[in-house]
Each structure stands twice: as C-alpha cells, then as structure tokens.
Design a protein around this motif. Structure first.
Motif: not given
Length: 389
Positions: A7-18, A94-105
């Motif tokens: 996901t592009l967005y943040t997931i944390n313990k203090n707020y879990i939206g839909g 935006l797509s390059n940002y996502c690709l950079a996020q998973i580059a080492d995954i």
C-alpha cells in the motif's frame, strides 16, 4: 508461498482504517492457509507487528528528508510526488516510488492496492492489483478531473495496465463500470469479514427506553462519508425528543481541519451534548458498545465497516448506494435510506425504534456471516496466485 501486500499509505498500530484493516485481516487469512505474508507500506517505522502480521515501513532513500516534512503519507504523496497535479510524468514518478519501495523485497507474489500506483509499473505474472478507490475517491484525494485523466490514459492504452492479467475490485458494480471505462477486463472478488476476529459477544434485545447509542464508524472525510447528513438526521431525532448519543470515529492527523468545520456544524444544530468524537485502536470496542450503526456515504468502493456491523448483528442504517446494496440488500437488519436525505435517515431510525423486532436478527447475522466470510476471498486469491506462477 511468500506474499507481499503493498500500500502507498501508512499502516500503524494507533489507527487502522478500512483498507488497512482489510489488508491485516486478509494477511491473517492467507497466513492461516500456510503462506508467508507481510505488508509493505509508506512509513518511517521500519518494522512493526500488527495482529501477528509483519508490516514493513519503506520510504525510498531519495524521499526520506521530504517525507519527514509531512504529517501523513497521504499529504506526502499528493503534495510531494504528485505535486497537487496530475500528469503522465507525475504518475510515472508515483509508479517509480512504488517500485523503489519493493526493490529489495523478495516475494513470489506482489499484491498492490491501487490502479493509479501501477499505471507505469511493468506487468509481471507475480504482480496483482486490487483497486480500493472509486472514481470520486480519486478526485477527492488527488484533484477534480484526476479520474477522467487516468481513465483516458488507460483506455487509450497509454499505461501498462493492459498488460496485466490480474486486475480486481471488490464489487461487481465497479468491475462493470471500470471495465467499460478502461476498455479492459476488471474482475470482482468481494472482501468479507475475518470471522474469528469478529466473534459474537453481544446478542439480545435493546430496551429503547434507555439512551440510544449510535455509531458512525467512518473516516473523517466529510465530503464522502456524509457526516453532515447524519448530523441533520440527529437534529430531527432530538426535535422528536429521542434520548441518544452518537460517536463519530476515524480522525487521522490530516483530517483535523475537517473536524473544526464539523464541530461548528455540531454547535449550529445544537448537538454538543449528543455528539462525541472518539478514535478506536480496535474498532470492535465501538461496535460492542453501540445499539445502531449509521453509514451515510455518498460513494464507497466496498463497505467494510458496514460488513463488520452486520456481522455483529447490529441494526445498520445505510445510504442506498450501489455497493451497499450489493452487500446488504435483503438482510433484515440492514435498513436503507435515500442517499443524501437526512429526513429519510431519521425516519428509518424512528420507525425502527418504534417498531423494533430483534428476534430475527440472530439468524440474519449468521446468514450474513456465512455469506461474507473473508476465507472465501482468501481462497479465491490463493487459487489465482497458484495458477499465475
């Protein structure tokens, strides 16, 4: 199988939206099936554990300094990457940002959750996309006209989406709409409830001679969620001498400006005593304490919150939008009202309170849970994953 949910967005313990809640619950179902599942999101928290699921926060190195300037991933993406504009150049970034996020995954499957993020990510057999945003959500988030711009690019085959075999949405309504607008195949796989996490703890008749506890379990995005519609309906309830309180949830950091405007309306309608704003780390606590759930949405891609309330057997009052009807039509504890009509909502609640018959709710709750089991969603995606690799 090793599965990365993105996901592009943040997931944390203090707020879990839909959407975040769905991703956690879906990961738990896939983990139960035996898969190694984890989530990658935008966050400076490098690794946290939520309900047994590993959540990796990855902000590519070239963006970290800028990311720290914003109070939310949503603001960072819209203002820094898209720069409050929409163009092919910005969507490529935006797509390059996502690709950079998973580059080492390393993973056998990468499952993304937005068509917009994948427009310029080259298709691979191990790439899947389930889109959780509709056309109006895109426009409200990234600017009026964004969806039409994106839709034209896709239809004219100026993106990579036509090379993907696995594009999904959670509803039949949006699968048909997007397939037509994009001129490509968008399939529907509905979501559902992680039943083990929503075990029944509350069954019984409500004595409506006591104070009525209403719950509005939505993000504080008023233009979409219909907060003012609910307030106006509550004003009608108060004018008819009903004793009630209503709790509004879902205040994230970047919604605080909306809260100020909302409170002005609360004062205007003389509802300061009745209206409460409260965040829940675990939304189940809110459901267990309420008598009635209200969802006055103008548009919604699916409807996880209403699915949760119906799975608890809570009388749930819903605007009659297509996705809500798709989920809840013909269940006796789902009460529909005319969208954007506070009088229709108030009348539906008053009629229910005056003539409530909760004897059938238990059976309807069970029927809803059987028909909306998240395990079915997980098994369908599992089969698709297996056939694609």
């Amino acid at each position: 199988m090793k599965i990365c949910l993105h996901t592009l967005y943040t997931i944390n313990k203090n707020y879990i939206g839909g959407v975040e809640r769905f991703m956690i619950k879906y990961a738990k179902e896939m983990k139960t099936l035996g898969h190694d599942v984890f989530i990658v999101c935008s966050s400076l928290n490098k690794e946290i554990n939520i309900e047994g699921i590993k959540v990796l926060g990855i902000v590519p190195q070239q963006y970290i300094d800028k990311y720290k300037l914003y109070n939310s991933s949503s603001n960072f993406i819209s203002k820094e990457i898209l720069n409050n504009k929409y163009s092919v150049e910005k969507l490529r970034e935006l797509s390059n940002y996502c690709l950079a996020q998973i580059a080492d995954i390393e993973a056998d499957i990468f499952h993304f959750n937005s068509f917009a993020s994948n427009l310029y990510i080259p298709a691979k057999k191990k790439y899947f996309v389930t889109n959780h945003e509709n056309e109006k959500e895109y426009d409200s988030k990234w600017g009026v006209g964004f969806f039409n711009f994106m839709s034209s690019l896709i239809k004219d085959k100026k993106t990579y989406l036509h090379n993907y075999d696995n594009l999904y949405v959670p509803s039949i309504y949006y699968s048909e709409l997007f397939s037509k607008l994009f001129d490509l195949k968008i399939s529907s796989i509905k979501l559902g409830i992680h039943l083990e996490d929503f075990q029944i703890t509350r069954i019984g008749n409500k004595n409506f001679k006591e104070k009525i506890k209403l719950l509005f379990p939505s993000r504080f995005r008023m233009a979409q969620k219909g907060h003012i519609i609910a307030l106006k309906a509550c004003k009608i309830l108060k004018d008819n001498d009903f004793d009630f309180e209503i709790i509004f949830t879902g205040v994230k950091e970047h919604y605080k400006n909306e809260v100020s405007s909302f409170l002005e309306k609360v004062n205007f309608y003389n509802l300061t005593t009745e209206v409460k704003i409260k965040n829940y780390i675990d939304i189940r606590e809110a459901y267990e304490q309420c008598d009635i759930v209200i969802s006055a949405e103008r548009f919604c891609s699916y409807g996880l919150s209403i699915s949760e309330s119906l799975s608890y057997g809570i009388p749930t009052f819903l605007s009659a939008i297509p996705t809500y009807q798709e989920i809840a039509l013909n269940y006796a504890h789902a009460y529909f009202f005319e969208p954007e009509n506070p009088s229709s909502l108030a009348k539906a609640i008053i009629d229910y309170i005056s003539n409530s018959d909760t004897k059938k709710i238990n059976n309807e709750m069970i029927r809803f849970r059987i028909n909306n089991d998240l395990r079915e969603c997980a098994k369908k995606y599992n089969s698709i994953y297996n056939s694609s690799i």
